[in-house]
Design an enzyme around this catalytic site. Structure first.
Site, PDB file in Angstrom:
ATOM      1  CB  SER A 184      -0.908   0.013   1.234  1.00  0.00           C
ATOM      2  OG  SER A 184      -1.464   1.309   1.372  1.00  0.00           O
ATOM      3  CG  HIS A 194      -3.873  -1.674  -1.415  1.00  0.00           C
ATOM      4  ND1 HIS A 194      -4.948  -2.486  -1.726  1.00  0.00           N
ATOM      5  CD2 HIS A 194      -4.279  -0.885  -0.396  1.00  0.00           C
ATOM      6  CE1 HIS A 194      -5.957  -2.205  -0.908  1.00  0.00           C
ATOM      7  NE2 HIS A 194      -5.582  -1.234  -0.087  1.00  0.00           N
ATOM      8  CG  ASP A 199      -5.212   2.263   0.993  1.00  0.00           C
ATOM      9  OD1 ASP A 199      -6.144   1.452   0.926  1.00  0.00           O
ATOM     10  OD2 ASP A 199      -4.070   1.963   1.407  1.00  0.00           O
ATOM     11  CG  MET A 229      -8.503   6.923   2.823  1.00  0.00           C
ATOM     12  SD  MET A 229      -7.430   7.065   4.253  1.00  0.00           S
ATOM     13  CE  MET A 229      -6.791   5.387   4.338  1.00  0.00           C
ATOM     14  CG  HIS A 283      -9.323  -0.159  -0.197  1.00  0.00           C
ATOM     15  ND1 HIS A 283      -8.688  -0.341   1.021  1.00  0.00           N
ATOM     16  CD2 HIS A 283     -10.649  -0.237   0.066  1.00  0.00           C
ATOM     17  CE1 HIS A 283      -9.600  -0.515   1.974  1.00  0.00           C
ATOM     18  NE2 HIS A 283     -10.790  -0.444   1.426  1.00  0.00           N
ATOM     19  CG  MET A 314     -11.359   2.907   2.433  1.00  0.00           C
ATOM     20  SD  MET A 314      -9.787   2.935   3.309  1.00  0.00           S
ATOM     21  CE  MET A 314      -8.688   3.061   1.901  1.00  0.00           C
ATOM     22  CG  MET A 333     -11.559  -2.898   5.659  1.00  0.00           C
ATOM     23  SD  MET A 333     -10.068  -2.224   4.856  1.00  0.00           S
ATOM     24  CE  MET A 333      -9.045  -1.675   6.212  1.00  0.00           C
ATOM     25  CG  PHE A 367      -6.021   6.632  10.403  1.00  0.00           C
ATOM     26  CD1 PHE A 367      -5.584   7.928  10.153  1.00  0.00           C
ATOM     27  CD2 PHE A 367      -7.309   6.434  10.889  1.00  0.00           C
ATOM     28  CE1 PHE A 367      -6.419   9.013  10.396  1.00  0.00           C
ATOM     29  CE2 PHE A 367      -8.151   7.518  11.132  1.00  0.00           C
ATOM     30  CZ  PHE A 367      -7.703   8.802  10.879  1.00  0.00           C
ATOM     31  N   GLY A 368      -3.122   4.017   8.081  1.00  0.00           N
ATOM     32  CA  GLY A 368      -2.135   2.938   8.071  1.00  0.00           C
ATOM     33  C   GLY A 368      -1.570   2.759   9.470  1.00  0.00           C
ATOM     34  N   GLY A 369      -0.824   1.692   9.656  1.00  0.00           N
ATOM     35  CA  GLY A 369      -0.081   1.503  10.896  1.00  0.00           C
ATOM     36  C   GLY A 369      -0.908   1.115  12.113  1.00  0.00           C
ATOM     37  CG  ASP A 394      -6.162  -2.980   3.352  1.00  0.00           C
ATOM     38  OD1 ASP A 394      -5.062  -2.683   3.839  1.00  0.00           O
ATOM     39  OD2 ASP A 394      -6.850  -2.186   2.661  1.00  0.00           O
ATOM     40  N   GLY A 395      -4.670  -4.375   6.448  1.00  0.00           N
ATOM     41  CA  GLY A 395      -4.522  -3.695   7.732  1.00  0.00           C
ATOM     42  C   GLY A 395      -3.707  -4.514   8.722  1.00  0.00           C
ATOM     43  N   GLY A 396      -2.558  -3.965   9.096  1.00  0.00           N
ATOM     44  CA  GLY A 396      -1.739  -4.616  10.115  1.00  0.00           C
ATOM     45  C   GLY A 396      -1.127  -5.936   9.685  1.00  0.00           C
ATOM     46  N   GLY A 426       1.232  -2.018   4.226  1.00  0.00           N
ATOM     47  CA  GLY A 426       1.693  -0.635   4.141  1.00  0.00           C
ATOM     48  C   GLY A 426       2.945  -0.440   4.979  1.00  0.00           C
TER      49      GLY A 426
END
Ligand code: DX5
Ligand code: ZN
Length: 215
Positions: free
Chosen positions: A8, A33, A35, A37, A66, A68, A137, A143-145, A175-177, A197
């Protein structure tokens, strides 16, 4: 299906975006990827069309976009024109999801649907056959991270069950973490596309971090 890795660029250095895209071109990444937003569907704003067009110009891999955003139908054609190969909309943002999925396919793109952490996989019961991809998700989008939500494993298992015999080519994207520690279990549970990401772009050697997620 061999699994895919989709880094990402939300976590990339926007001041050196071309450099980071060229790094992804040289890496084992399969997709890129992207993102998007809008500050309404999620409490954050990322970037828009001019940036996606520049990413497209430099990227040698498919753009996995993606969205959002609320009311994604309004912008599908523009994202397709900007260079998206895969367009994923949020289940929670679509009143007429069947129509939206058809519109994405008519543009010649692969169609994905993303589920927020609280949205059950069962809500896809009557559309699963028509989807190229489901994005689960594993954090709250925006948010990333953020920290990975372990209930994701259960949702992957639910989705494998739902797709079995009805959609054998489904991409199951997480997607995420996602990082080198949870990747193996995600894949073993049935995921086949990993978005990453921070675990890529904050690594001392992003190329190596991607390679670890890939092998
Ligand atoms: C979050 C985005 C993610 C994000 C993932 O709303 O959809 O794609 O970039 O970032 P990490 O891997 O850092 O959680
Ligand atoms: Zn994303």
């Amino acid at each position: 299906m061999n699994h895919l890795v989709s880094p990402s660029i939300l976590a990339s250095d926007f001041g050196n975006l071309q450099r980071d895209i060229e790094m992804l071109n040289r890496s084992d990444a399969d997709w890129i990827h992207v993102d998007i937003m809008d500050g309404l569907f999620v409490p954050n704003i990322s970037f828009g069309f001019p940036v996606v067009e520049k990413v497209r110009q430099h990227a040698q891999k498919p753009l996995d976009v993606h969205l959002m955003i609320v009311d994604p139908d309004r912008y599908l054609e523009r994202f397709s024109k900007a260079g998206a190969e895969i367009i994923t909309v949020h289940f929670e943002a679509c009143t007429h999801l069947n129509r939206t999925v058809n519109a994405i396919k008519e543009l010649g793109c692969k169609a994905g649907v993303a589920l927020n952490p609280h949205t059950p996989v069962a809500f896809l019961e009557d559309i699963i056959e028509y989807l190229d991809l489901v994005l689960i998700m594993s954090v709250n989008p925006g948010f990333g991270g953020q920290k990975f939500i372990p209930n994701t494993y259960k949702k992957i298992a639910d989705l494998v069950k739902l797709g079995s015999g009805r959609n054998e080519n489904l991409h199951i994207e997480i997607d995420g973490g996602v990082d080198e520690h949870n990747a193996r279990l995600l894949l073993d549970t049935g995921a086949n596309v990993l978005v990453a990401g921070n675990s890529v772009f904050s690594a001392p050697d992003p190329i190596e971090a991607i390679s670890k997620l890939k092998h």
